[in-house]
Design an enzyme around this catalytic site. Structure first.
Site, PDB file in Angstrom:
ATOM      1  N   ASP A 103       0.866  -1.167   0.000  1.00 49.63           N
ATOM      2  CA  ASP A 103       0.000   0.000   0.000  1.00 49.63           C
ATOM      3  C   ASP A 103       0.916   1.234   0.000  1.00 49.63           C
ATOM      4  OD1 ASP A 103      -2.341   1.634   0.393  1.00 49.63           O
ATOM      5  OD2 ASP A 103      -1.809   1.738   2.508  1.00 49.63           O
ATOM      6  N   ASP A 105      -0.264   5.079   1.051  1.00 56.27           N
ATOM      7  CA  ASP A 105      -0.522   6.011   2.147  1.00 56.27           C
ATOM      8  C   ASP A 105      -0.431   5.295   3.493  1.00 56.27           C
ATOM      9  OD1 ASP A 105      -2.504   8.666   0.878  1.00 56.27           O
ATOM     10  OD2 ASP A 105      -1.501   7.147  -0.312  1.00 56.27           O
TER      11      ASP A 105
END
Length: 307
Positions: A103, A105
């Site tokens: 991922d 963020d």
């Protein structure tokens, strides 16, 4: 499922007393420690314990999974917050080439980009509240994304460069990606955030694959919409499977790292799903947890050595 595993204990410090608890848990659950070695990394230490088979002959996949879950729970309790122990399939640790997907963020980077953008629109508090709920799995991700992006309508395109300049990589992220790439592994990032931020970051780090949502821009201004299909939890899992297959890497040699509910499907699809300073529901579902600020703990988990 794989029959042999390695236990990796890691923390800022590893006390002899806690490590003895880890060894006791492993032996009490019927596992033999074939070998043990210590590793020193910037910001953390690790102890690698090579184990024998975790699944006696005739054990079904469901029984083996349940047994492994009990072991992981017992190891978490033994660490009591001082040290974490991950039980990693050897199909990942011993693979000549591995596929790693992250991922972005709050995982690859320290911030939530949507909140940085929303600050320019005076909607940071509102957006942060929705983001937190979405990452806990309380809201549909696509619906929450459309709601948050709508607050950006009318912002000049120039804010993207301003926000991009403020992005900070997570501690250890650059080392993690560089060392994995130097060792010949495939590294990817997939994000519910925005391609306008991820693309230059992916180029800087030399990522092999990257995908995020496209913010719609017309006449130099954000419209408050995204173009095309939303990158959600299901599509993240699809990208893991698609990119690893394109790279010629089997599922047993894949690792997925994330922090929110939007990452759960890709974590479940990987041989090892890693929760990085994650929300409680994500930590509960993960195969392993990194509860230090260091993303490069994943190097120790995946057995990626200095090239």
């Amino acid at each position: 499922m794989p029959s042999t595993f390695t236990a990796v204990s890691y923390g800022q410090t590893l006390s002899p007393a806690v490590m003895e608890k880890v060894r006791t848990v492993l032996t009490d659950h019927g596992y033999t420690i074939a070998s043990e070695r210590g590793e020193h990394h910037p910001g953390f230490e690790a102890v690698v314990l090579e184990l024998g088979s975790l699944a006696p002959s005739g054990t079904t996949d469901a029984q083996a999974a349940a047994r492994l879950a009990r072991l992981r729970k017992a190891l978490t309790e033994a660490g009591a917050g001082e040290v974490s122990t991950a039980v990693v399939p050897d199909s990942l640790r011993h693979a000549a080439r591995k596929f790693i997907i992250m991922d972005v963020d709050s995982t690859l980077i320290q911030q939530e980009v949507i909140e940085l953008l929303a600050a320019h629109a005076g909607a940071e508090a509102e957006v942060a509240k929705v983001t937190a709920a979405a990452m806990r799995g309380e809201l549909d991700f696509a619906e929450s994304l459309h709601h948050r992006v709508a607050t950006l309508a009318g912002l000049p395109e120039s804010v993207l460069a301003e926000v991009g300049a403020k992005v900070k990589l997570s501690v250890g992220a650059e080392r993690f990606v560089a060392q994995a790439k130097a060792a010949g592994h495939v590294v990817a990032a997939v994000s519910g955030g925005f391609s306008q931020i991820l693309a230059p970051l992916a180029e800087r780090l030399g990522l092999d694959f990257a995908l995020a949502n496209d913010l719609e821009i017309i006449d130099g201004h954000l419209t408050g919409k995204v173009s095309g299909a939303v990158v959600d939890r299901a599509s993240k899992a699809v990208q893991l499977q698609t990119w690893s297959a394109e790279s010629g890497i089997r599922q047993g040699a894949t690792m997925a790292i994330g922090d929110g509910a939007n990452d759960l499907d890709m974590m479940a699809a990987a041989a090892l799903g890693v929760a990085f300073n994650a929300k409680p529901a994500v930590r509960e579902a993960a195969d392993a947890q990194i509860n230090l600020p260091n993303l490069d703990v994943a190097l120790a988990l995946a057995n990626i050595q200095d090239a």
